[in-house]
Design a protein around this motif. Structure first.
Motif, PDB file in Angstrom:
ATOM      1  N   LEU A 101       0.759  -1.203   0.091  1.00 22.50           N
ATOM      2  CA  LEU A 101      -0.018  -0.038  -0.029  1.00 22.50           C
ATOM      3  C   LEU A 101       0.768   1.460   0.012  1.00 22.50           C
ATOM      4  N   LEU A 102       1.857   1.420   0.741  1.00 21.19           N
ATOM      5  CA  LEU A 102       2.868   2.328   0.806  1.00 21.19           C
ATOM      6  C   LEU A 102       3.540   2.768  -0.539  1.00 21.19           C
ATOM      7  N   ALA A 103       3.695   1.589  -1.219  1.00 19.59           N
ATOM      8  CA  ALA A 103       4.343   1.738  -2.714  1.00 19.59           C
ATOM      9  C   ALA A 103       3.261   2.359  -3.609  1.00 19.59           C
ATOM     10  N   GLU A 104       2.231   1.669  -3.523  1.00 22.63           N
ATOM     11  CA  GLU A 104       1.013   2.448  -4.379  1.00 22.63           C
ATOM     12  C   GLU A 104       0.586   3.764  -3.961  1.00 22.63           C
ATOM     13  N   LEU A 105       0.865   4.104  -2.745  1.00 18.87           N
ATOM     14  CA  LEU A 105       0.661   5.637  -2.323  1.00 18.87           C
ATOM     15  C   LEU A 105       1.757   6.320  -2.813  1.00 18.87           C
ATOM     16  N   ALA A 106       3.004   6.104  -2.738  1.00 20.42           N
ATOM     17  CA  ALA A 106       3.911   6.812  -3.310  1.00 20.42           C
ATOM     18  C   ALA A 106       3.562   7.102  -4.762  1.00 20.42           C
ATOM     19  N   THR A 107       3.153   5.885  -5.461  1.00 18.83           N
ATOM     20  CA  THR A 107       3.165   6.148  -6.945  1.00 18.83           C
ATOM     21  C   THR A 107       2.165   7.120  -7.084  1.00 18.83           C
ATOM     22  N   TYR A 108       0.879   7.114  -6.365  1.00 19.44           N
ATOM     23  CA  TYR A 108      -0.370   7.952  -6.513  1.00 19.44           C
ATOM     24  C   TYR A 108       0.201   9.271  -6.177  1.00 19.44           C
ATOM     25  N   SER A 109       0.964   9.671  -5.117  1.00 25.51           N
ATOM     26  CA  SER A 109       1.382  11.117  -4.941  1.00 25.51           C
ATOM     27  C   SER A 109       2.188  11.530  -5.881  1.00 25.51           C
ATOM     28  N   ARG A 110       3.360  10.764  -6.518  1.00 24.25           N
ATOM     29  CA  ARG A 110       4.036  11.269  -7.511  1.00 24.25           C
ATOM     30  C   ARG A 110       3.100  11.664  -9.019  1.00 24.25           C
ATOM     31  N   SER A 111       2.259  10.584  -9.112  1.00 26.32           N
ATOM     32  CA  SER A 111       1.532  10.964 -10.360  1.00 26.32           C
ATOM     33  C   SER A 111       0.378  12.108 -10.245  1.00 26.32           C
ATOM     34  N   PHE A 112       0.014  12.136  -8.954  1.00 25.62           N
ATOM     35  CA  PHE A 112      -1.050  13.321  -8.722  1.00 25.62           C
ATOM     36  C   PHE A 112      -0.346  14.501  -8.693  1.00 25.62           C
ATOM     37  N   GLU A 113       0.937  14.617  -8.429  1.00 27.44           N
ATOM     38  CA  GLU A 113       1.346  16.146  -8.402  1.00 27.44           C
ATOM     39  C   GLU A 113       1.476  16.654  -9.941  1.00 27.44           C
ATOM     40  N   THR A 114       1.947  15.599 -10.680  1.00 25.00           N
ATOM     41  CA  THR A 114       1.915  15.899 -12.373  1.00 25.00           C
ATOM     42  C   THR A 114       0.594  16.283 -12.641  1.00 25.00           C
TER      43      THR A 114
END
Length: 574
Positions: free
Chosen positions: A216-229
C-alpha cells in the motif's frame, strides 16, 4: 448401763470420753473433707467435661465461620489459596469434632452428626472447587482460558481487517481530487497532499500485515507522484483532461487492496462479543449467552460476505466457531457450578444450626451444672453445720453422761460419809459386784465400813443388853422379876448369836472367794502351783473352822438356864 460403767476405771472412762469426742470431731472433719472433695470433684468435672465441651463447641463454630469466609473468598476471587484455607479449616474442625466425641456420650452423638454433615459439605465444596478449576480460576486457565485465546486471536485478526479509517481517508482523497479537476483551485491540491500524509500515518499505525502495508505504501507513493503531475496540469488554464491519469489507477489499486482486507465492523462486533461475554461472567445472567450467539452469527455472515481470501475466511470462521463452542461449554459449566454451589450452601446451612445448637446446649448444660453444684455446695454446707452442731451436742451429752457417772456416786458417798460422821447412816452406796471402777471400789469399801460399824454397834449393844439382863437376873427379888429378866437375857443372847452367825457367814463367803481365787490363779499360772495349793488349803481350813464354830439358837437358852441356876444358888446361900 451401771454395770458397764462400773466395769470401767475412771481413767478409762475419761479416755473413752475423749476418744468418743475425738471420733466425733474426726467424723466432722471427715464429713467436711468429703464435702470439700465432692465440690472439688464437681468443679473438676465441670472443667473437664462441660468447659471443654463449651470450648470445643466455640472453636468448631469459629473454624466453620472461617471455612465459610474462605469459601466465599474463593467463589469471589477464584484463588487456590482460599480453597486450601477451606480444607485446612475443615481439617481442624474434624480434629475438634473428634475431640468433642471423647468428652461424653451426648457429645459423641452430636459429634457423629457434625462429622456426617461436615463430610457432605466438604464433598460439595470440593466439587464446586473442581468445577471452578475446570472453568478456569483466572482468564488464562480452564475453559475460560481456552475460549479467551480463541477470541484474542480473532480480535488480533479483526484488527488486520479494520481498514474503515483508511477507506474513509481514501474516499476523501478521491473527492478532493475530483474537486481539483472541477474547480481548478490550489486548495484542493493542498487538501489531497494533507490527506495523503494522513493516510500514510494511518497505514503505518494500522495492524495490516507488513507485506500489505509495504504494498500500500508503494502504491501510495506512486499515487502521490502521479498526482503532483496531474495537479500541475489541472491548475493550468484550459485543462480538459477529465481527471484521468496514472494516479487514478494507483488509487483504484489501493482501494482494491483495502477491500481485499476489509470486513465491515468486524472489530466492532468482536468487541461487542467480548462485552456480552464479560457481562455474563460478571453477572451470570442467562440473557447474555443468546446475545453472544447472535453477535457471532452476525460476524459469521460478515466474514462470509466479505472479499477476503478463502483461507482467511476459513481461519476467522474456525476461530469464531471454537470460541462459540468454548463459551457455550463455559455457560454449561457455570450452570453446573450454580447447582453445586446451591447444594454446598444447603449442606453448610445444615451444619451451622447444629453447631449453634451445640454451643447453646453446651452453655445451657454448663450453666445448669454450675447451678446444681452451687445448690449441692449450699446443701453440703447446711448439712455440715447440722452435723457439726449435732456432734457438739452429742459431745456435750457424752461429757455430761460420763461426768454424771463419776460425780453422782461420789456425791452419794459424800452424803453417806456425812451421815457417818454426824449421824446414823440410813443406807448403803449402790455398787456393782465385780466392778473395776475405783468409785465402785470406794463404795464397796464404804459399804464394808458401814457393815462393820453396824456389826460392831450391834455386837456392842447385844453385849450390853446381855450384861444388863444378867445383872437383872442376879438382882431380881421376886419370881416374876427373875422370869422377866431371864426372858430379856435369852433375847439378848439370841441377838448376839445372830450377830456372830452373820459375821461367820461373811467370813465363810470370804473363805469361799479365797478358794475360788486360789484356783483361778493356779489355773492361770499367776502363782506357783505350790502357793496356790497353800492358799486353797488355808481357805478350806478357815471354812472348816467356821463350820465347827457354828452357834445354834439353843445356846442362848442354855446360857439363860445357867444364869438362872446361878441366881437360885445365890438366893439359897442368902
Amino acid at each position: 448401763m451401771d454395770k458397764l460403767s462400773s466395769s470401767l476405771r475412771i481413767g478409762e472412762k475419761i479416755g473413752i470420753g475423749f476418744a468418743l469426742v475425738g471420733l466425733l470431731l474426726a467424723g466432722v472433719i471427715w464429713h467436711y473433707h468429703q464435702t470439700l472433695r465432692s465440690v472439688v470433684d464437681d468443679y473438676q468435672q465441670l472443667q473437664r467435661i462441660f468447659e471443654v465441651r463449651k470450648s470445643l463447641a466455640v472453636e468448631i463454630e469459629i473454624e466453620m465461620a472461617a471455612a465459610r469466609d474462605a469459601e466465599k473468598s474463593f467463589l469471589l476471587l477464584h484463588q487456590e489459596r482460599f480453597a486450601e484455607a477451606v480444607d485446612r479449616h475443615l481439617q481442624a474442625m474434624h480434629e475438634k469434632v473428634g475431640a468433642l466425641a471423647k468428652v461424653d456420650q451426648q457429645s459423641q452423638q452430636t459429634a457423629a452428626q457434625l462429622q456426617a454433615l461436615m463430610t457432605v459439605y466438604q464433598q460439595r465444596f470440593a466439587a464446586v472447587a473442581e468445577a471452578w478449576r475446570a472453568m478456569g480460576l483466572d482468564e488464562n486457565s480452564g475453559i475460560q482460558g481456552a475460549f479467551r485465546q480463541k477470541i484474542h486471536r480473532l480480535h488480533e485478526l479483526s484488527a488486520q481487517y479494520n481498514v474503515d479509517r483508511l477507506l474513509t481517508v481514501l474516499l476523501q482523497i478521491r473527492r478532493s481530487e475530483k474537486d481539483l479537476a472541477l474547480r481548478q483551485e490550489a486548495t484542493y491540491r493542498d487538501r489531497v497532499r494533507r490527506l495523503v500524509a494522513e493516510f500514510r500515518q494511518h497505514l503505518e499505525a494500522s495492524e495490516l500485515p507488513p507485506a500489505v502495508r509495504q504494498k500500500l505504501l508503494a502504491e501510495l507513493a506512486t499515487y502521490s507522484r502521479s498526482f503532483e503531475t496531474y495537479a500541475e496540469s489541472a491548475l493550468r488554464p484550459g485543462y480538459s483532461g477529465g481527471g484521468r491519469g496514472p494516479f487514478r489507477d494507483a488509487a483504484q489499486r489501493i482501494e482494491a487492496i483495502l477491500h481485499s482486507h476489509y470486513v465491515p465492523e468486524l472489530e466492532t462486533n468482536v468487541l461487542k462479543l467480548r462485552r456480552r461475554e464479560k457481562d455474563f461472567l460478571l453477572r451470570g445472567d442467562e440473557s447474555y449467552p443468546p446475545m453472544v450467539v447472535e453477535i457471532a452469527r452476525t460476524i459469521r455472515a460478515q466474514i462470509g460476505d466479505s472479499a477476503l481470501a478463502e483461507t482467511d475466511k476459513a481461519q476467522l470462521l474456525a476461530l469464531l466457531r471454537d470460541y462459540q463452542r468454548s463459551f457455550l461449554v463455559l455457560v454449561s459449566q457455570r450452570a453446573s457450578i450454580v447447582a453445586l454451589t446451591a447444594e454446598m450452601n444447603a449442606a453448610a446451612d445444615q451444619v451451622a444450626p447444629l453447631i449453634e445448637a451445640n454451643v447453646a446446649q453446651a452453655n445451657e448444660t454448663m450453666s445448669s451444672r454450675a447451678r446444681a453444684i452451687d445448690e449441692d455446695a449450699q446443701a453440703s454446707v447446711r448439712l455440715g453445720l447440722i452435723v457439726t452442731a449435732s456432734t457438739l451436742l452429742l459431745a456435750v451429752v457424752l461429757a455430761l453422761g460420763i461426768t454424771a457417772r463419776i460425780v453422782r456416786p461420789v456425791r452419794h458417798m459424800a452424803g453417806v460419809l456425812d451421815d457417818l460422821a454426824y449421824g446414823t447412816p440410813t443406807g448403803h452406796v449402790p455398787t456393782v459386784p465385780g466392778g473395776r471402777n475405783e468409785i465402785n471400789a470406794m463404795g464397796e469399801s464404804l459399804n464394808a465400813l458401814l457393815d462393820h460399824r453396824a456389826s460392831f454397834l450391834g455386837w456392842w449393844k447385844a453385849s450390853m443388853d446381855e450384861l444388863i439382863a444378867r445383872r437383872a437376873v442376879l438382882g431380881s427379888e421376886s419370881e416374876a422379876e427373875r422370869d422377866e429378866a431371864i426372858l430379856e437375857l435369852r433375847a439378848a443372847s439370841i441377838v448376839k448369836v445372830q450377830k456372830l452367825n452373820a459375821i461367820r457367814g461373811r467370813l465363810l463367803q470370804h473363805a469361799h472367794a479365797m478358794v475360788d481365787t486360789g484356783r483361778r490363779l493356779s489355773a492361770a499360772g499367776s502363782l506357783p502351783a505350790r502357793d496356790g495349793k497353800a492358799l486353797e488349803h488355808s481357805a478350806q481350813a478357815i471354812e472348816s473352822l467356821l463350820d465347827v464354830l457354828a452357834v445354834e439358837d439353843e445356846a442362848p437358852r442354855a446360857a439363860a438356864g445357867t444364869a438362872t441356876g446361878q441366881a437360885d444358888a445365890g438366893s439359897a446361900g442368902a
